[in-house]
Write an enzyme that holds these catalytic residues in place. Structure first.
Site, PDB file in Angstrom:
ATOM      1  N   TYR A 133       0.726  -1.216  -0.035  1.00 55.66           N
ATOM      2  CA  TYR A 133       0.124  -0.045  -0.209  1.00 55.66           C
ATOM      3  C   TYR A 133       0.831   1.206  -0.115  1.00 55.66           C
ATOM      4  CZ  TYR A 133      -3.804  -3.019   1.628  1.00 55.66           C
ATOM      5  OH  TYR A 133      -4.871  -3.801   1.803  1.00 55.66           O
ATOM      6  N   LEU A 142     -18.379  -1.954   3.066  1.00 56.65           N
ATOM      7  CA  LEU A 142     -19.225  -1.171   2.238  1.00 56.65           C
ATOM      8  C   LEU A 142     -18.921  -0.801   0.942  1.00 56.65           C
ATOM      9  CD1 LEU A 142     -18.730   2.054   4.897  1.00 56.65           C
ATOM     10  CD2 LEU A 142     -20.739   0.193   4.895  1.00 56.65           C
ATOM     11  N   ARG A 193     -16.098  -0.287  -0.945  1.00 52.99           N
ATOM     12  CA  ARG A 193     -15.509   0.900  -1.392  1.00 52.99           C
ATOM     13  C   ARG A 193     -16.262   1.903  -1.257  1.00 52.99           C
ATOM     14  NH1 ARG A 193     -14.422  -4.003  -3.413  1.00 52.99           N
ATOM     15  NH2 ARG A 193     -12.524  -4.948  -2.845  1.00 52.99           N
ATOM     16  N   GLY A 194     -17.196   2.067  -0.472  1.00 48.95           N
ATOM     17  CA  GLY A 194     -17.982   3.281  -0.529  1.00 48.95           C
ATOM     18  C   GLY A 194     -19.391   3.137  -1.236  1.00 48.95           C
ATOM     19  N   SER A 233     -22.123   2.659   1.146  1.00 49.68           N
ATOM     20  CA  SER A 233     -22.025   3.513   2.412  1.00 49.68           C
ATOM     21  C   SER A 233     -23.299   4.592   2.653  1.00 49.68           C
ATOM     22  CB  SER A 233     -20.776   4.422   2.299  1.00 49.68           C
ATOM     23  OG  SER A 233     -20.831   5.631   1.377  1.00 49.68           O
TER      24      SER A 233
END
Length: 333
Positions: free
Chosen positions: A56, A208, A210-211, A214
């Site tokens: 990352y 979620l 990746r949103g 959400s």
């Protein structure tokens, strides 16, 4: 903070963990000061599990976690750090496969220990199955690092039921990290039952999506350069509209409970079993606070039925990843 056990042999960790990937550019630029403040806020709230990967930001994420832990004034042993290794990248951010050879295990681990500023990693796992290396060899190499005191527990990521069995026969596996959410339920058929049979916990990422689920994502939302969602099939034109209709159906259920969409989606994952620990990828304190509110949301049988009626199994449009990345998922074979 409620605690949950990672499998029959793993550590006890907070019922919700913090996934730090988004703090190192995977979803576009992130504010480093706010990221560190978010890690501090998570620890203050009782979150003990922090998940990262050595790839990352090409090590940036591990350095950020090191700085966050040092500036928190807390003991290293107050948290459990989970690290994925093996993904090969280049200076332009490209992806070139996975390396899980025994000698690579030693190499990647040494660098992670240095960047994190610690003498041990709590859960160490290959990010993906290396098709060129038997899983027994990779697990055996990590087991040697447990004997050496550098690793506490072995985890796996995105592997199928057969691989779980083979790995667990070599050394107890604490947990399997795998995508699991209302719109990603592929593990329920075979992988989750196998993990439970073997006493392997689940750390669920992408809760979620990746949103996407959400409650904050819009169909016309701009995507920053380098944001993974710019190439994600579920965010593609056409697919995103279908998926956001599911979100609106979920919103009606959430509002009836006095909760947000995100809290309802996370609470659904929490309700699937005490052996499942959702990872939330909050990059800002307000999103973290919202996510942790899921711990106070109690879903009864009627609520769960309403949620599943709003978001039926298999209703999502688009794969989890692009085809090239799906090909690396042993869990999808």
């Amino acid at each position: 903070m409620d605690l949950r056990q990672l499998g029959s042999t793993g550590p006890r960790v907070s019922a919700i963990g913090l996934g730090a990937m988004g703090m190192s550019g995977m979803y576009g630029p992130a504010d480093e000061t706010e990221s560190i403040a978010t890690v501090h806020a998570a620890m203050d709230a009782g979150v003990t599990l922090i998940d990262t990967g050595d790839f990352y930001g090409m090590g940036h994420n591990e350095l950020l976690i090191r700085d966050a832990l040092r500036s928190s004034g807390r003991s290293r042993d107050e948290v459990q750090i989970s690290v994925k290794f093996g993904a090969l990248r280049d200076a332009d951010g490209g992806w070139w496969g996975n390396d899980a050879r025994p000698q690579a295990v030693k190499n990647f681990l040494a660098y992670s220990l240095g960047r994190l500023g610690t003498d041990h990693i709590d859960v160490y796992r290959p990010a993906r199955l290396d098709p060129a290396v038997p899983i027994e060899e990779t697990v055996g190499a990590i087991a040697e690092q447990i004997q050496a005191g550098h690793v506490r527990h072995i985890g796996l990521s995105e592997v199928g039921a057969e691989t779980l069995r083979r790995a667990h026969a070599v050394h107890p596996i604490a947990d399997l990290q795998i995508e699991y959410s209302l719109i990603s339920r592929g593990i329920e058929a075979e992988i989750l039952p196998t993990a439970r049979e073997l006493g392997i916990g689940i750390t669920a990422y992408g809760v979620l999506s990746r949103g996407l689920i959400s409650g904050h994502w819009r169909a016309d939302q701009a995507v920053a350069p380098g944001d993974f969602r710019g190439i994600s099939p579920r965010f593609a034109a056409g697919n995103v509209d279908t998926n956001l209709r599911l979100v609106e159906a979920l919103r009606a259920v959430a509002e009836a409970k006095g909760a947000t969409v995100a809290q309802t989606a996370i609470a659904w994952v929490l309700a699937q079993g005490e052996d499942i620990v959702p990872l939330v990828g909050a990059r800002r304190r307000e999103r973290l606070s919202e996510a942790l509110g899921a711990l106070d949301l109690k879903l009864e049988a009627d609520d769960l039925a309403a949620i599943e009626a709003a978001v039926p199994v298999g209703a999502a449009a688009g794969d989890r990843y692009v085809a090239a990345q799906m090909a690396h998922l042993d869990s999808e074979k």
